[in-house]
Design a protein around this motif. Structure first.
Motif, PDB file in Angstrom:
ATOM      1  N   LEU B  42       0.823  -1.216   0.000  1.00 23.99           N
ATOM      2  CA  LEU B  42       0.000   0.000   0.000  1.00 23.99           C
ATOM      3  C   LEU B  42       0.854   1.262   0.000  1.00 23.99           C
ATOM      4  O   LEU B  42       0.620   2.180  -0.790  1.00 23.99           O
ATOM      5  N   SER B  43       1.878   1.297   0.878  1.00 33.16           N
ATOM      6  CA  SER B  43       2.662   2.533   0.950  1.00 33.16           C
ATOM      7  C   SER B  43       3.495   2.716  -0.311  1.00 33.16           C
ATOM      8  O   SER B  43       3.713   3.830  -0.778  1.00 33.16           O
ATOM      9  N   GLY B  44       3.930   1.593  -0.910  1.00 28.42           N
ATOM     10  CA  GLY B  44       4.748   1.698  -2.114  1.00 28.42           C
ATOM     11  C   GLY B  44       3.956   2.137  -3.330  1.00 28.42           C
ATOM     12  O   GLY B  44       4.501   2.715  -4.270  1.00 28.42           O
ATOM     13  N   SER B  45       2.645   1.858  -3.345  1.00 26.91           N
ATOM     14  CA  SER B  45       1.876   2.176  -4.538  1.00 26.91           C
ATOM     15  C   SER B  45       1.054   3.443  -4.365  1.00 26.91           C
ATOM     16  O   SER B  45       0.769   4.138  -5.341  1.00 26.91           O
ATOM     17  N   LEU B  46       0.654   3.765  -3.128  1.00 25.10           N
ATOM     18  CA  LEU B  46      -0.207   4.927  -2.932  1.00 25.10           C
ATOM     19  C   LEU B  46       0.540   6.090  -2.275  1.00 25.10           C
ATOM     20  O   LEU B  46       0.019   7.202  -2.230  1.00 25.10           O
ATOM     21  N   GLY B  47       1.759   5.827  -1.764  1.00 31.35           N
ATOM     22  CA  GLY B  47       2.542   6.892  -1.161  1.00 31.35           C
ATOM     23  C   GLY B  47       3.031   7.879  -2.211  1.00 31.35           C
ATOM     24  O   GLY B  47       2.849   7.664  -3.418  1.00 31.35           O
ATOM     25  N   ALA B  48       3.662   8.944  -1.750  1.00 26.72           N
ATOM     26  CA  ALA B  48       4.083  10.029  -2.650  1.00 26.72           C
ATOM     27  C   ALA B  48       5.033   9.513  -3.730  1.00 26.72           C
ATOM     28  O   ALA B  48       5.001   9.969  -4.871  1.00 26.72           O
ATOM     29  N   ASP B  49       5.890   8.532  -3.378  1.00 26.34           N
ATOM     30  CA  ASP B  49       6.866   8.041  -4.346  1.00 26.34           C
ATOM     31  C   ASP B  49       6.239   7.125  -5.394  1.00 26.34           C
ATOM     32  O   ASP B  49       6.754   6.985  -6.496  1.00 26.34           O
ATOM     33  N   GLY B  50       5.134   6.478  -5.006  1.00 26.28           N
ATOM     34  CA  GLY B  50       4.605   5.435  -5.876  1.00 26.28           C
ATOM     35  C   GLY B  50       3.396   5.822  -6.694  1.00 26.28           C
ATOM     36  O   GLY B  50       3.097   5.187  -7.697  1.00 26.28           O
ATOM     37  N   ILE B  51       2.699   6.895  -6.279  1.00 26.20           N
ATOM     38  CA  ILE B  51       1.401   7.161  -6.897  1.00 26.20           C
ATOM     39  C   ILE B  51       1.526   7.455  -8.395  1.00 26.20           C
ATOM     40  O   ILE B  51       0.694   7.042  -9.198  1.00 26.20           O
ATOM     41  N   GLY B  52       2.624   8.139  -8.770  1.00 25.92           N
ATOM     42  CA  GLY B  52       2.831   8.442 -10.195  1.00 25.92           C
ATOM     43  C   GLY B  52       2.957   7.155 -10.992  1.00 25.92           C
ATOM     44  O   GLY B  52       2.316   6.969 -12.039  1.00 25.92           O
ATOM     45  N   SER B  53       3.762   6.243 -10.471  1.00 26.42           N
ATOM     46  CA  SER B  53       3.963   4.957 -11.134  1.00 26.42           C
ATOM     47  C   SER B  53       2.652   4.176 -11.194  1.00 26.42           C
ATOM     48  O   SER B  53       2.341   3.534 -12.193  1.00 26.42           O
TER      49      SER B  53
END
Lengths: 288, 344
Positions: B42-53
């Protein structure tokens, strides 16, 4: 000479995995279960065969384990489609996807490699008279399946279950029992097909190494009208296309053209047979 | 309360939960803590670093999910998404490289070329079913392989970038690219795909053709009695489906790295993720959007799960497939015609 005995030999080698898987598919078809999970069962067979052969040092145990593992895997289809009456098409697609994910996941957790596991000390199947023992087994399976389906009471009941499940049930033949048997047998055969692919044709495991062969087997079942001999002919056609492709590659044709050849040939054969069958069965002027 | 109980009893919730639970068992089996692992997803995909991806992945997954959902709504399964996708990408790359027009027009033309290539190729599979009696499921899949081979050949030989060691075309000219939002990798492509989803929703809910499609999916013989012309519908649905798959290919080529790289479009497995999303949603428009987002989160989050817990990211693919296995065992899509054809 382009068409020589070498070409035939390599065609016969290429056809073994397809033939084994397609025989399994044909049994399911006869029992009235549409099995498009052949590809996934085969891939599970490939992985189990390589893993078992690697850890025990015996390719024969690998073959055995592959057959058992793929049979266990085929239970998904048996339970899902026969007992729970789920959609066999979607189940088959899901099984194919699951096998790709599962084998890639296990490849990394068990061997710690990504893509391909290839080791010189991995024991493959020996050749007997130029062929893997599983090739002889496949031809024998064609004969046995033909006899069972056309002459034996078990085959008669299996066909009855596929054609008229209610009538079969009325006569005291349990459709579920025969359908389970057909699906589990197809699992065993696909497991053997996978073992042949990973320990016979080559000696390695790579992600998604079945590369559509299970689907070609599904088509072979259609082409061969679920008859063991018909399936053999269809698999031979595919084997010839693959062998001829390799030969043409040697003559300078790009690999991509020869990669595509088996699929195009199979589709072409499908056109010809279905078109002819249609002309025979559709009365003139009728709209199908 | 009743609604909550109803949602819990629905096969969709059940199969998603089953997938998550079995995934947790896998995690425990490999010695990882399921909570840490799912937290990392969740943090990797929805966090600030991951949301763009994640949004970039949503673009492809949703596009293909729509492509596969539209025929599925009528009970047709298009398994040739990969072939339509690469042909769309290749058509867009060729158009982008050789059109002597201003950049914005070239971009538009490349998008259209991608859609046309995908649509034409998918229509071929429909013709196979309509005129040769080859089931769509099989014809679309078998056609997919030669298409991938053709695109691979073009990227390796005639269109290969001179001097490069990679099987790729030259980079598209300056400006021939979809505008991106800020400095992210998210492009206008996302808007195009969302627009397609909205159009699908509207067509499904509010138009006669959408009604015909749904009726065919529920009971194709009844729909045929009611005057739905089956062959024409198959052809149109497949063309639409292929156009969307081609559009995703074109968007992929018109975004970073702005060229056709052999295998780059198909390697992430968007077609299969899209198909799982469409199946999970039963091809319903809003459900397809939600399911695509869910699977995109899984796919992107899998990478950060791998970094945090050293569990291979392929686990998320396993989880996806398990969801569909559970779903399929409990749900039935009517597909009488295919079954009859296949049982020759």
């Amino acid at each position: 000479m382009f068409f020589d005995s070498d070409l035939l030999m390599s065609a016969l080698r290429a056809l073994t995995p397809i033939l084994l898987a397609a025989l399994g598919g044909a049994l399911c078809e006869r029992a009235g279960v549409f099995n498009i999970g052949l590809e996934g069962m085969m891939l599970m067979g490939c992985f189990t065969a390589v893993t078992t052969s690697w850890f025990t040092g015996s390719p024969w145990l690998g073959v055995l384990a592959a057959a058992l593992a793929a049979a266990a895997y085929s239970l998904i289809l048996a339970v899902g489609a026969v007992t729970l009456r789920g959609d066999a098409v979607v189940l088959g697609i899901a099984m194919n996807l699951l096998s790709v994910g599962l084998t890639s996941f296990l490849l990394r957790t068990v061997f710690g490699v990504q893509g391909t596991f290839d080791d010189p000390s991995l024991a493959g199947l020996p050749l007997v008279g130029g062929f893997s023992p599983l090739a002889y087994l496949a031809w024998a399976a064609v004969a046995v399946a033909t006899l069972m389906l056309s002459r034996h009471v078990w085959g008669l009941r299996l066909r009855g279950v596929g054609e008229a499940p209610r009538a079969a049930a009325t006569l005291g033949v349990s459709p579920a029992k025969y359908q389970y048997a057909a699906v589990l047998l197809s699992g065993v055969l696909c497991g053997l097909a996978g073992a042949q692919l990973a320990l016979g044709n080559v000696t390695l495991f790579s992600e998604n190494m079945t590369a559509g062969r299970g689907w070609i087997a599904v088509v072979a079942v259609m082409l061969g009208r679920a008859l063991p001999l018909g399936v053999l002919l269809a698999a031979l056609l595919f084997g010839l296309a693959e062998a001829a492709g390799f030969r043409l590659q040697g003559l300078g044709l790009p690999q991509q053209a020869t990669d595509a050849a088996p699929y195009v040939v199979t589709l072409g054969a499908l056109f010809l047979t279905t078109a002819r069958r249609r002309r025979r069965t559709t009365p003139a002027g009728a709209v199908s | 309360m009743n609604r909550i109980a109803g949602a819990l009893r629905s096969p969709v919730t059940f199969s998603v939960l089953a997938g998550v639970v079995i995934g947790a068992l896998f995690l425990v089996g490999t010695g990882a803590d399921p909570f840490t692992a799912y937290g990392a997803v969740l943090s990797g995909s929805l966090g600030a670093d991951g949301i763009g991806s994640t949004l970039t992945t949503v673009t492809s997954v949703l596009g293909l999910a729509l492509a596969l959902a539209i025929p599925l709504r009528a009970g047709l399964i298009n398994l040739g998404g990969d072939g339509q996708l690469v042909l769309g990408g290749m058509a867009a790359a060729v158009t982008g490289l050789y059109t002597p027009l201003p950049a914005p027009l070239t971009v538009l033309l490349a998008l259209l070329a991608g859609m046309a290539a995908g649509a034409g190729y998918a229509a071929l599979a429909a013709l196979c079913e309509n005129h040769f009696g080859v089931p769509l499921l099989v014809s679309s899949l078998l056609l997919s392989y030669p298409a991938s081979s053709l695109a691979s050949y073009l990227a390796r030989y005639p269109l290969k970038e001179p001097g490069s060691s990679l099987p790729q075309t030259r980079q598209l000219p300056d400006g021939v690219a979809l505008p991106a939002f800020g400095s992210s990798t998210v492009t206008v492509g996302l808007l195009l795909v969302v627009l397609a989803a909205a159009t699908y929703w509207f067509t499904d809910r509010r138009t006669a053709i959408g009604y015909e499609i749904r009726m065919t999916g529920l009971n194709s013989r009844f729909a045929a009695y009611a005057g739905v012309e089956r062959r024409g519908l198959t052809l149109r649905l497949m063309a639409t489906s292929g156009a969307l798959a081609g559009l995703v290919g074109a968007i992929g080529v018109l975004s970073f790295p702005y060229r056709f790289l052999d295998g780059a479009l198909t390697a992430p497995g968007y077609t299969w993720t899209g198909l799982t999303a469409a199946l999970l949603a039963g091809a319903a428009p809003l459900g397809t959007v939600l399911a695509s987002f869910f699977f995109a989160v899984l796919q992107v989050g899998g990478l950060s799960m791998e970094r945090t817990t050293e569990v291979p990211r392929e686990l998320t693919q396993v989880l996806q497939a398990i969801v569909i296995v559970f779903l399929a065992a409990r749900l039935r899509f009517p597909r009488g015609r295919l079954r009859k054809k296949a049982a020759v």
